[in-house]
Design a protein around this motif. Structure first.
Motif, PDB file in Angstrom:
ATOM      1  N   ARG A 164      14.752  12.528   4.683  1.00 11.88           N
ATOM      2  CA  ARG A 164      14.506  13.969   4.749  1.00 11.88           C
ATOM      3  C   ARG A 164      13.440  14.357   3.740  1.00 11.88           C
ATOM      4  O   ARG A 164      13.550  14.027   2.557  1.00 11.88           O
TER       5      ARG A 164
ATOM      6  N   GLY B   9      19.178  20.820   9.462  1.00 13.41           N
ATOM      7  CA  GLY B   9      20.309  20.194  10.148  1.00 13.41           C
ATOM      8  C   GLY B   9      21.542  20.007   9.293  1.00 13.41           C
ATOM      9  O   GLY B   9      21.955  20.913   8.560  1.00 13.41           O
ATOM     10  N   SER B  10      22.128  18.808   9.365  1.00 15.34           N
ATOM     11  CA  SER B  10      23.408  18.566   8.688  1.00 15.34           C
ATOM     12  C   SER B  10      23.270  18.632   7.171  1.00 15.34           C
ATOM     13  O   SER B  10      24.227  18.950   6.471  1.00 15.34           O
TER      14      SER B  10
ATOM     15  N   ASP C 170      12.304  15.572   8.999  1.00 15.20           N
ATOM     16  CA  ASP C 170      13.216  14.444   8.744  1.00 15.20           C
ATOM     17  C   ASP C 170      13.181  13.523   9.956  1.00 15.20           C
ATOM     18  O   ASP C 170      12.564  13.847  10.983  1.00 15.20           O
ATOM     19  N   PHE C 171      13.802  12.366   9.828  1.00 17.27           N
ATOM     20  CA  PHE C 171      13.899  11.466  10.983  1.00 17.27           C
ATOM     21  C   PHE C 171      15.001  10.456  10.763  1.00 17.27           C
ATOM     22  O   PHE C 171      15.468  10.260   9.639  1.00 17.27           O
ATOM     23  N   LYS C 172      15.394   9.845  11.886  1.00 14.56           N
ATOM     24  CA  LYS C 172      16.397   8.781  11.865  1.00 14.56           C
ATOM     25  C   LYS C 172      15.771   7.536  12.472  1.00 14.56           C
ATOM     26  O   LYS C 172      15.147   7.620  13.545  1.00 14.56           O
TER      27      LYS C 172
ATOM     28  N   ASP D   1      13.409  12.942  19.911  1.00 15.50           N
ATOM     29  CA  ASP D   1      14.878  12.822  19.886  1.00 15.50           C
ATOM     30  C   ASP D   1      15.371  12.492  18.488  1.00 15.50           C
ATOM     31  O   ASP D   1      16.504  12.826  18.131  1.00 15.50           O
ATOM     32  N   THR D   2      14.539  11.790  17.738  1.00 19.13           N
ATOM     33  CA  THR D   2      15.012  11.194  16.482  1.00 19.13           C
ATOM     34  C   THR D   2      14.274  11.707  15.239  1.00 19.13           C
ATOM     35  O   THR D   2      14.506  11.204  14.140  1.00 19.13           O
ATOM     36  N   CYS D   3      13.377  12.654  15.459  1.00 20.02           N
ATOM     37  CA  CYS D   3      12.642  13.253  14.336  1.00 20.02           C
ATOM     38  C   CYS D   3      12.768  14.773  14.445  1.00 20.02           C
ATOM     39  O   CYS D   3      12.862  15.297  15.553  1.00 20.02           O
ATOM     40  N   ARG D   4      12.690  15.465  13.320  1.00 21.29           N
ATOM     41  CA  ARG D   4      12.452  16.914  13.386  1.00 21.29           C
ATOM     42  C   ARG D   4      10.968  17.126  13.139  1.00 21.29           C
ATOM     43  O   ARG D   4      10.431  16.677  12.111  1.00 21.29           O
TER      44      ARG D   4
ATOM     45  N   ARG E 177      19.631  20.746  21.306  1.00 16.78           N
ATOM     46  CA  ARG E 177      20.906  20.838  20.575  1.00 16.78           C
ATOM     47  C   ARG E 177      21.338  22.289  20.403  1.00 16.78           C
ATOM     48  O   ARG E 177      22.508  22.617  20.481  1.00 16.78           O
TER      49      ARG E 177
END
Ligand code: TMP
Length: 239
Positions: free
Chosen positions: A94, A99-100, A179-181, A201-204, A220
């Motif tokens: 991040r 998000g979370s 951020d990203f996953k 899908d995996t990044c903001r 979402r």
């Protein structure tokens, strides 16, 4: 390369064996889920965007010394990748609160963080992908200390390369990486490489000027213009 039997179907991709035991084919779907599969839908054209964007970015990573699973794009939705065993971790970077993170720590979305953060979630749908720390990861054997050190180093490097690419090489992109996953896999010979995907899908991804969300948060959070946001990122990347 021959596509053989399906090995696995995930929420957004299918994975197939090939006639080469060291290679798989991933096939990107338009299916979208959120909240651990509770919310389901379709984003028309998403599979194509995510396949091509992910492949494009994986190749940039390779050029910057980050090993990835990418081998060859064989169609709009299909890519040949190296066979790996996925390390069961979601690795999250991040740069800006959202998000979370914002929810958990009460930090306003959009606030620039004093330092980049790294966090892990255990990939386990039954448990709802719980957050997990380094000690816990090693304690339960989700990864070894050595592999986790490699993963952390590579993840910060991915962030540096992605941010640099967005700022300096593709000025027209005008997108902030919030951020990203990412996920990593282990090759049969024990190398840790970047796997899975890098996509909306995996990044903001926020427009750098208007802060408009150009990612899966539109799905979402029922914000509308979901397809348009994916198409916009695709266009700005020149894909
Ligand atoms: P979060 O703020 O919901 O924890 O999400 C952090 C980042 O990870 C964000 O860029 C979206 C991405 N992400 C996934 O790729 N898969 C997931 O299942 C979740 C929850 C988030």
């Amino acid at each position: 390369m021959k596509k053989m039997e399906q090995l696995y179907e995930g929420k957004a991709k299918k994975v197939f064996k090939t006639d080469d035991e060291n290679l798989y084919i991933v096939d990107y779907k338009d299916d979208a889920t959120a909240f651990n599969g509770l919310k389901k839908g379709q984003i028309a054209g998403k599979g194509v965007v995510n396949n091509k964007m992910s492949n494009f970015l994986m190749q940039i990573m390779e050029k910057n010394g980050i090993p990835t699973h990418f081998v060859e794009e064989i169609s709009d939705r299909e890519t040949v990748v190296k066979r790996v065993e996925i390390v069961p971790l979601e690795v999250i970077i991040r740069n800006i609160a959202a998000g979370s993170f914002s929810k958990r720590f009460g930090v306003e979305e959009g606030k620039k963080l004093n330092c980049t953060t790294l966090e892990y979630c255990l990939k386990n749908d039954d448990l709802g992908d719980p957050m997990i720390n380094d000690y816990q990861i090693i304690a339960i054997g989700a990864a070894t200390k050595e592999d986790l050190d490699t993963i952390a180093d590579l993840t910060f490097k991915v962030n540096d390369v992605l941010k640099d690419f967005m700022r300096n090489y593709l000025k027209d992109l005008n997108i902030d990486l919030i951020d990203f996953k990412i996920e990593f896999g282990k090759t049969p010979d024990g190398q840790i490489i970047l796997a899975d995907e890098i996509s909306p899908d995996t990044c903001r991804l926020w427009d750098a000027t208007t802060h408009e969300k150009l990612d899966k948060d539109r799905f979402r959070r029922d914000m509308g213009n979901v397809e348009e946001a994916y198409a916009e990122v695709f266009k700005r990347l020149g894909l």
